[in-house]
Design a protein around this motif. Structure first.
Motif, PDB file in Angstrom:
ATOM      1  N   TYR A 123      11.352  -1.658   1.505  1.00 49.52           N
ATOM      2  CA  TYR A 123      10.918  -2.569   0.448  1.00 49.52           C
ATOM      3  C   TYR A 123      12.092  -3.356  -0.134  1.00 49.52           C
ATOM      4  O   TYR A 123      11.978  -4.553  -0.410  1.00 49.52           O
ATOM      5  N   GLU A 124      13.198  -2.697  -0.308  1.00 49.72           N
ATOM      6  CA  GLU A 124      14.364  -3.390  -0.869  1.00 49.72           C
ATOM      7  C   GLU A 124      14.883  -4.459   0.083  1.00 49.72           C
ATOM      8  O   GLU A 124      15.272  -5.550  -0.346  1.00 49.72           O
ATOM      9  N   GLN A 125      14.885  -4.166   1.382  1.00 51.80           N
ATOM     10  CA  GLN A 125      15.301  -5.169   2.370  1.00 51.80           C
ATOM     11  C   GLN A 125      14.323  -6.338   2.367  1.00 51.80           C
ATOM     12  O   GLN A 125      14.724  -7.512   2.469  1.00 51.80           O
ATOM     13  N   ALA A 184       5.811 -11.406  -2.289  1.00 51.94           N
ATOM     14  CA  ALA A 184       5.939  -9.980  -1.993  1.00 51.94           C
ATOM     15  C   ALA A 184       4.593  -9.273  -2.102  1.00 51.94           C
ATOM     16  O   ALA A 184       4.281  -8.387  -1.297  1.00 51.94           O
ATOM     17  N   GLN A 185       3.777  -9.682  -3.072  1.00 50.23           N
ATOM     18  CA  GLN A 185       2.505  -9.012  -3.313  1.00 50.23           C
ATOM     19  C   GLN A 185       1.549  -9.151  -2.134  1.00 50.23           C
ATOM     20  O   GLN A 185       0.583  -8.390  -2.015  1.00 50.23           O
ATOM     21  N   SER A 186       1.827 -10.092  -1.232  1.00 46.62           N
ATOM     22  CA  SER A 186       0.958 -10.273  -0.070  1.00 46.62           C
ATOM     23  C   SER A 186       0.858  -8.991   0.754  1.00 46.62           C
ATOM     24  O   SER A 186      -0.179  -8.711   1.370  1.00 46.62           O
ATOM     25  N   ILE A 187       1.920  -8.204   0.763  1.00 48.70           N
ATOM     26  CA  ILE A 187       1.916  -6.940   1.504  1.00 48.70           C
ATOM     27  C   ILE A 187       0.827  -6.005   0.973  1.00 48.70           C
ATOM     28  O   ILE A 187       0.098  -5.362   1.731  1.00 48.70           O
ATOM     29  N   ALA A 188       0.717  -5.946  -0.344  1.00 52.55           N
ATOM     30  CA  ALA A 188      -0.274  -5.066  -0.962  1.00 52.55           C
ATOM     31  C   ALA A 188      -1.685  -5.624  -0.819  1.00 52.55           C
ATOM     32  O   ALA A 188      -2.629  -4.887  -0.522  1.00 52.55           O
ATOM     33  N   ASN A 189      -1.838  -6.921  -1.037  1.00 46.17           N
ATOM     34  CA  ASN A 189      -3.178  -7.523  -1.042  1.00 46.17           C
ATOM     35  C   ASN A 189      -3.809  -7.567   0.340  1.00 46.17           C
ATOM     36  O   ASN A 189      -5.002  -7.291   0.500  1.00 46.17           O
ATOM     37  N   GLN A 190      -3.025  -7.941   1.343  1.00 44.69           N
ATOM     38  CA  GLN A 190      -3.586  -8.130   2.680  1.00 44.69           C
ATOM     39  C   GLN A 190      -3.991  -6.824   3.344  1.00 44.69           C
ATOM     40  O   GLN A 190      -4.828  -6.814   4.252  1.00 44.69           O
ATOM     41  N   SER A 191      -3.422  -5.728   2.887  1.00 39.91           N
ATOM     42  CA  SER A 191      -3.671  -4.441   3.556  1.00 39.91           C
ATOM     43  C   SER A 191      -4.743  -3.602   2.872  1.00 39.91           C
ATOM     44  O   SER A 191      -5.033  -2.495   3.317  1.00 39.91           O
ATOM     45  N   SER A 192      -5.349  -4.115   1.800  1.00 36.59           N
ATOM     46  CA  SER A 192      -6.315  -3.296   1.058  1.00 36.59           C
ATOM     47  C   SER A 192      -7.747  -3.622   1.445  1.00 36.59           C
ATOM     48  O   SER A 192      -8.046  -4.696   1.976  1.00 36.59           O
ATOM     49  N   ILE A 193      -8.641  -2.695   1.175  1.00 35.35           N
ATOM     50  CA  ILE A 193     -10.062  -2.880   1.440  1.00 35.35           C
ATOM     51  C   ILE A 193     -10.662  -3.723   0.320  1.00 35.35           C
ATOM     52  O   ILE A 193     -10.479  -3.420  -0.865  1.00 35.35           O
ATOM     53  N   ALA A 194     -11.378  -4.770   0.682  1.00 32.59           N
ATOM     54  CA  ALA A 194     -11.969  -5.661  -0.312  1.00 32.59           C
ATOM     55  C   ALA A 194     -13.140  -4.985  -1.018  1.00 32.59           C
ATOM     56  O   ALA A 194     -13.854  -4.169  -0.428  1.00 32.59           O
ATOM     57  N   ARG A 212      -3.177   0.261  -3.041  1.00 32.86           N
ATOM     58  CA  ARG A 212      -2.672  -1.101  -3.307  1.00 32.86           C
ATOM     59  C   ARG A 212      -1.772  -1.092  -4.537  1.00 32.86           C
ATOM     60  O   ARG A 212      -0.706  -1.718  -4.548  1.00 32.86           O
ATOM     61  N   PHE A 213      -2.187  -0.382  -5.566  1.00 34.81           N
ATOM     62  CA  PHE A 213      -1.361  -0.274  -6.764  1.00 34.81           C
ATOM     63  C   PHE A 213      -0.036   0.414  -6.440  1.00 34.81           C
ATOM     64  O   PHE A 213       1.020   0.019  -6.961  1.00 34.81           O
ATOM     65  N   LYS A 214      -0.090   1.439  -5.571  1.00 34.65           N
ATOM     66  CA  LYS A 214       1.128   2.167  -5.201  1.00 34.65           C
ATOM     67  C   LYS A 214       2.086   1.247  -4.446  1.00 34.65           C
ATOM     68  O   LYS A 214       3.300   1.244  -4.718  1.00 34.65           O
ATOM     69  N   ILE A 215       1.551   0.452  -3.518  1.00 26.64           N
ATOM     70  CA  ILE A 215       2.401  -0.480  -2.774  1.00 26.64           C
ATOM     71  C   ILE A 215       2.989  -1.521  -3.723  1.00 26.64           C
ATOM     72  O   ILE A 215       4.165  -1.889  -3.623  1.00 26.64           O
ATOM     73  N   SER A 216       2.187  -1.994  -4.669  1.00 27.38           N
ATOM     74  CA  SER A 216       2.682  -2.951  -5.658  1.00 27.38           C
ATOM     75  C   SER A 216       3.799  -2.350  -6.494  1.00 27.38           C
ATOM     76  O   SER A 216       4.781  -3.030  -6.826  1.00 27.38           O
ATOM     77  N   LEU A 217       3.652  -1.073  -6.819  1.00 28.95           N
ATOM     78  CA  LEU A 217       4.703  -0.394  -7.581  1.00 28.95           C
ATOM     79  C   LEU A 217       5.973  -0.262  -6.759  1.00 28.95           C
ATOM     80  O   LEU A 217       7.082  -0.467  -7.279  1.00 28.95           O
ATOM     81  N   ARG A 218       5.839   0.045  -5.469  1.00 26.32           N
ATOM     82  CA  ARG A 218       7.016   0.141  -4.600  1.00 26.32           C
ATOM     83  C   ARG A 218       7.750  -1.202  -4.556  1.00 26.32           C
ATOM     84  O   ARG A 218       8.983  -1.261  -4.569  1.00 26.32           O
ATOM     85  N   LEU A 219       6.982  -2.279  -4.480  1.00 22.67           N
ATOM     86  CA  LEU A 219       7.572  -3.623  -4.466  1.00 22.67           C
ATOM     87  C   LEU A 219       8.280  -3.918  -5.782  1.00 22.67           C
ATOM     88  O   LEU A 219       9.390  -4.468  -5.807  1.00 22.67           O
ATOM     89  N   THR A 251       1.444   5.495 -15.572  1.00 17.48           N
ATOM     90  CA  THR A 251       1.068   6.843 -15.161  1.00 17.48           C
ATOM     91  C   THR A 251       2.012   7.383 -14.099  1.00 17.48           C
ATOM     92  O   THR A 251       2.265   8.595 -14.035  1.00 17.48           O
ATOM     93  N   ASN A 252       2.567   6.481 -13.289  1.00 19.76           N
ATOM     94  CA  ASN A 252       3.445   6.899 -12.195  1.00 19.76           C
ATOM     95  C   ASN A 252       4.928   6.722 -12.525  1.00 19.76           C
ATOM     96  O   ASN A 252       5.766   6.640 -11.635  1.00 19.76           O
ATOM     97  N   GLY A 253       5.231   6.670 -13.838  1.00 21.50           N
ATOM     98  CA  GLY A 253       6.613   6.783 -14.277  1.00 21.50           C
ATOM     99  C   GLY A 253       7.391   5.491 -14.430  1.00 21.50           C
ATOM    100  O   GLY A 253       8.601   5.528 -14.698  1.00 21.50           O
ATOM    101  N   PHE A 254       6.727   4.319 -14.268  1.00 22.29           N
ATOM    102  CA  PHE A 254       7.456   3.058 -14.435  1.00 22.29           C
ATOM    103  C   PHE A 254       7.318   2.600 -15.882  1.00 22.29           C
ATOM    104  O   PHE A 254       6.204   2.495 -16.414  1.00 22.29           O
TER     105      PHE A 254
END
Length: 382
Positions: A123-125, A184-194, A212-219, A251-254
């Motif tokens: 994600y950082e790269q 960057a958010q495209s990674i989370a949005n494109q991979s989720s179930i609509a 999707r929220f978890k991937i967004s948090l990683r980003l 909830t996940n510490g951010f």
């Protein structure tokens, strides 16, 4: 590796293996891409040589974008052809992580889980590469991203750059940082179930949303680690996220905190509105925009690009309440319309004060504004 002519000849006997867009022919370690354009509209891929040169520089610097090996141009009847031979991106096309790729929701969730649990270095790269390639014509559709899940050497690779400007992102531009977040958010949005996917159960959709929220948090965590000015713009960036996602982050510490605008942030907000109005006036003064373009597009686009619509919902000067609306979406639309109207009023007030100007563009805009007001008044009375 063979010459580009060899690969061109071989491609005539091969199937197009592109995931969308221009035809592509994949070999073991290289890919041949064929761009075409009707000659009457100009040459195909006119900036490709410059794109190739800058992309290769970025590649040498460690950016995960393929090295361009050679470019060859041809004319075939009434068509311009630009052949590009480049390194083959490692991993799989992100099309294979896209929601519409699978009819089996469980397989989609499995793919999402891979992304959600990917190493932080991936994600950082990815964030670093977006910042480096920011002005090179990024189109982060799924077909333009590859993902290699190898824990040590894998990561996201960006392909199909459209512009040869290698200037990196301006870390002191909120507008550019928000655009980067959207990329960057495209990674989370494109991979989720609509939510409208009939093949998935409600439970599967809820699981997909959490991933999707978890991937967004990683980003977001990657942005915090990579972007040197993140702390300065953190609160403005966080306001652009949905409240439900922000709750997940907490909830996940951010750390999110109270995002209501402070007194100094309200001053910054007002200045951004003034800057937007002044930019619009300057655009009119130099003939770039007509009055109708300001009312139809420029103010609305500026409010969106600078994240001001979202920040308005956290501004105490906004008297609208979500409780007065049946749906949150209706509330957000009402807030957007109100801020657009207030900003337009500022623009028209400043424009009216220029009635003694000798600038023909300004004078025409004032005339157009007055005609519009007469028309609105007439329609209201009628």
């Amino acid at each position: 590796m063979q010459s580009i002519d060899y690969y061109i000849e071989q491609s005539k006997l091969m199937d197009n293996t592109s995931d969308g867009g221009s035809p592509a022919y994949h070999f073991d370690d290289v890919v041949l891409v064929k761009y075409t354009n009707m000659l009457k509209y100009g040459v195909a891929r006119p900036k490709e040589e410059q794109v190739a040169s800058v992309a290769n520089q970025k590649n040498e610097e460690g950016v995960r974008t393929p090295r361009h090996i050679v470019v060859k141009r041809e004319v075939e009847n009434d068509k311009s052809i630009c052949w590009v031979l480049q390194e083959r991106a490692k991993g799989e096309s992100f099309v294979n992580y896209e929601q519409k790729c699978f009819k089996n929701p469980n397989e989609q969730l499995r793919r999402q889980y891979i992304l959600a649990c990917a190493p932080s270095s991936h994600y950082e790269q990815f964030i670093s590469d977006i910042c480096s390639l920011f002005n090179m014509g990024l189109e982060l559709k799924s077909k333009n991203i590859y993902y290699d899940k190898d824990l040590k050497n894998g990561g996201f690779t960006i392909i199909d750059l459209l512009n040869g400007d290698g200037t990196p992102i301006n870390y002191n531009s909120l507008e550019e940082l928000l655009e980067m977040c959207s990329y960057a958010q495209s990674i989370a949005n494109q991979s989720s179930i609509a939510y409208y996917d009939d093949s998935a159960s409600n439970e599967q959709k809820e699981t997909s949303e959490k991933l999707r929220f978890k991937i967004s948090l990683r980003l977001l965590e990657a942005m915090q680690n990579v972007i040197p000015t993140f702390a300065k713009y953190k609160r403005w960036i966080l306001r652009t996220y949905p409240k439900k996602m922000l709750e997940f982050f907490v909830t996940n510490g951010f750390e999110v905190g109270d995002l209501k605008l402070t007194s100094s942030e309200k001053d910054d907000f007002a200045k951004m509105i003034d800057d937007l109005v002044d930019n619009c006036l300057q655009g009119v003064a130099n003939g770039q925009f007509k009055y109708w373009q300001i009312t139809a597009n420029e103010i609305r686009n500026g409010l969106t690009n600078w994240g001001l619509n979202e920040s308005w919902r956290y501004n105490s000067d906004n008297q609208l309440s979500c409780d007065d609306f049946e749906r949150e979406y209706s509330y957000e639309c009402a807030c957007n319309d109100e801020l657009n109207d207030l900003t337009l009023m500022k623009f028209e007030e400043k424009l009216s004060n220029l009635k003694d100007s000798k600038n023909p563009y300004i004078l025409q805009a004032i005339t157009d504004m007055n005609e519009r007001k007469k028309e609105i008044s007439f329609n209201f009375i009628r």
